[in-house]
Design a protein around this motif. Sequence first.
Motif, PDB file in Angstrom:
ATOM      1  N   SER A  92       0.824  -1.203  -0.090  1.00 26.87           N
ATOM      2  CA  SER A  92       0.129  -0.126  -0.059  1.00 26.87           C
ATOM      3  C   SER A  92       0.789   1.418  -0.084  1.00 26.87           C
ATOM      4  O   SER A  92       1.578   1.545  -0.966  1.00 26.87           O
ATOM      5  CB  SER A  92      -0.931  -0.136   1.169  1.00 26.87           C
ATOM      6  N   ALA A  93       0.750   1.910   1.047  1.00 26.91           N
ATOM      7  CA  ALA A  93       1.738   3.245   1.076  1.00 26.91           C
ATOM      8  C   ALA A  93       3.103   2.805   1.251  1.00 26.91           C
ATOM      9  O   ALA A  93       4.046   3.448   0.534  1.00 26.91           O
ATOM     10  CB  ALA A  93       1.520   4.092   2.341  1.00 26.91           C
ATOM     11  N   GLY A  94       3.352   1.585   1.663  1.00 23.17           N
ATOM     12  CA  GLY A  94       4.783   1.054   1.813  1.00 23.17           C
ATOM     13  C   GLY A  94       5.263   0.693   0.313  1.00 23.17           C
ATOM     14  O   GLY A  94       6.282   0.620   0.109  1.00 23.17           O
ATOM     15  N   SER A 142      -6.787   0.923 -12.061  1.00 19.30           N
ATOM     16  CA  SER A 142      -6.476   1.829 -13.122  1.00 19.30           C
ATOM     17  C   SER A 142      -5.183   2.413 -12.744  1.00 19.30           C
ATOM     18  O   SER A 142      -4.292   2.795 -13.698  1.00 19.30           O
ATOM     19  CB  SER A 142      -7.489   3.111 -13.208  1.00 19.30           C
ATOM     20  N   LEU A 143      -4.618   2.611 -11.617  1.00 23.55           N
ATOM     21  CA  LEU A 143      -3.254   3.108 -11.233  1.00 23.55           C
ATOM     22  C   LEU A 143      -2.226   2.236 -11.737  1.00 23.55           C
ATOM     23  O   LEU A 143      -1.371   2.627 -12.401  1.00 23.55           O
ATOM     24  CB  LEU A 143      -3.013   3.097  -9.767  1.00 23.55           C
ATOM     25  N   PHE A 144      -2.723   0.966 -11.685  1.00 23.68           N
ATOM     26  CA  PHE A 144      -1.583  -0.049 -12.296  1.00 23.68           C
ATOM     27  C   PHE A 144      -1.377  -0.324 -13.766  1.00 23.68           C
ATOM     28  O   PHE A 144      -0.530  -0.390 -14.134  1.00 23.68           O
ATOM     29  CB  PHE A 144      -1.897  -1.499 -11.643  1.00 23.68           C
ATOM     30  N   GLY A 200       0.574  -1.212  -4.122  1.00 23.97           N
ATOM     31  CA  GLY A 200       1.071   0.400  -3.941  1.00 23.97           C
ATOM     32  C   GLY A 200       0.490   1.311  -4.682  1.00 23.97           C
ATOM     33  O   GLY A 200      -0.096   1.173  -5.677  1.00 23.97           O
ATOM     34  N   ILE A 201       0.786   2.347  -3.980  1.00 20.13           N
ATOM     35  CA  ILE A 201       0.453   3.642  -4.620  1.00 20.13           C
ATOM     36  C   ILE A 201       1.480   4.305  -5.411  1.00 20.13           C
ATOM     37  O   ILE A 201       2.377   5.048  -5.228  1.00 20.13           O
ATOM     38  CB  ILE A 201       0.205   4.826  -3.530  1.00 20.13           C
ATOM     39  N   PHE A 203      -3.767   9.138  -7.346  1.00 23.37           N
ATOM     40  CA  PHE A 203      -4.532   8.518  -6.115  1.00 23.37           C
ATOM     41  C   PHE A 203      -4.898   9.707  -5.196  1.00 23.37           C
ATOM     42  O   PHE A 203      -6.143   9.328  -4.579  1.00 23.37           O
ATOM     43  CB  PHE A 203      -3.418   7.857  -5.148  1.00 23.37           C
ATOM     44  N   ALA A 204      -4.400  10.821  -5.107  1.00 25.42           N
ATOM     45  CA  ALA A 204      -5.061  12.005  -4.362  1.00 25.42           C
ATOM     46  C   ALA A 204      -6.419  12.517  -5.194  1.00 25.42           C
ATOM     47  O   ALA A 204      -7.296  12.697  -4.412  1.00 25.42           O
ATOM     48  CB  ALA A 204      -3.772  13.342  -4.337  1.00 25.42           C
TER      49      ALA A 204
END
Length: 294
Positions: free
Chosen positions: A145-147, A245-247, A182-183, A189-190
Amino acid sequence: TVKIRKSAPILILAAALWAQKGHLGPSEVVKLPSQPPLAKISYGTAPQQFAELRLPPGKGPFPVIALLHGGCYGDYAAADYTAPMASALTKEGWATWNIEYRREQEPGGGWPGTFLDAGKAVDALRQAATKYPLDLSRVVTMGHSAGGQLALWVAARQRVPRSSEVFMANPLPVRGAVSMAGIVDMRAFAEYGRQPCGERHIRVMGGTPDRQPTRYAAVSPAELLPLGIPQVLIWGAEDTVVPQSLFVGYERRARAAQDRVEVIALPGEAHHDLCEPGGPGWSRIVDSVRKLLN
């Protein structure tokens, strides 16, 4: 200043939904079996600036997996979240370096402290290697995630502009990075803004992308491409925290920039399920780490 709504009720609701669907939540992950570390090593003066070292049997030197927990940079995950993964990865014959860092709600955390802590923690492996049998030519960063964002960012710090507050000279080179849910695109993401992660995400950055564009550009993996190291992106098909969608967008841009990227989509897995050693997708995660190390 950024005004943030209290998110405790949302966390409670999210936990209930995870349980209802049979998926793991953060409170279940920390209860998974883990072994105590061999050593707890400080890399700074704050109580949160430490890493847990676990070593497999034998003389070594051992390859190292540097683990970074998620929790949306906030207070609902800590190093105990990644301790079960660290223990399981150590059984594969690798040393693990399970990192804690100052989060956005803690003194010294937020911008730029949270990001600098992640980098300093990995660089502290140099000092640890003077006492323990660690193979610093074979280090992989890995986070959830954030990590997952931090794992990619730490591995790609040579791309950070010298003028940035998070610039770090002479970063420890790594073999590759594994980003689990992960982000990978901080700006996107924001704008996606799912709670409770969205509000913590904006808070650790000190504002939205339109208010802090240079900060987002300095830590977002998508804006630092090409990272110059092999990357593995792992995503659960039932993840409702970090959108697919991010990936898809990140993979397309990374490949266009000539980076080596492997994407592993795990059917039936949700956001926190990825962190269960022995779970349905765990063997594929371990295989991806092994490929990077070899």
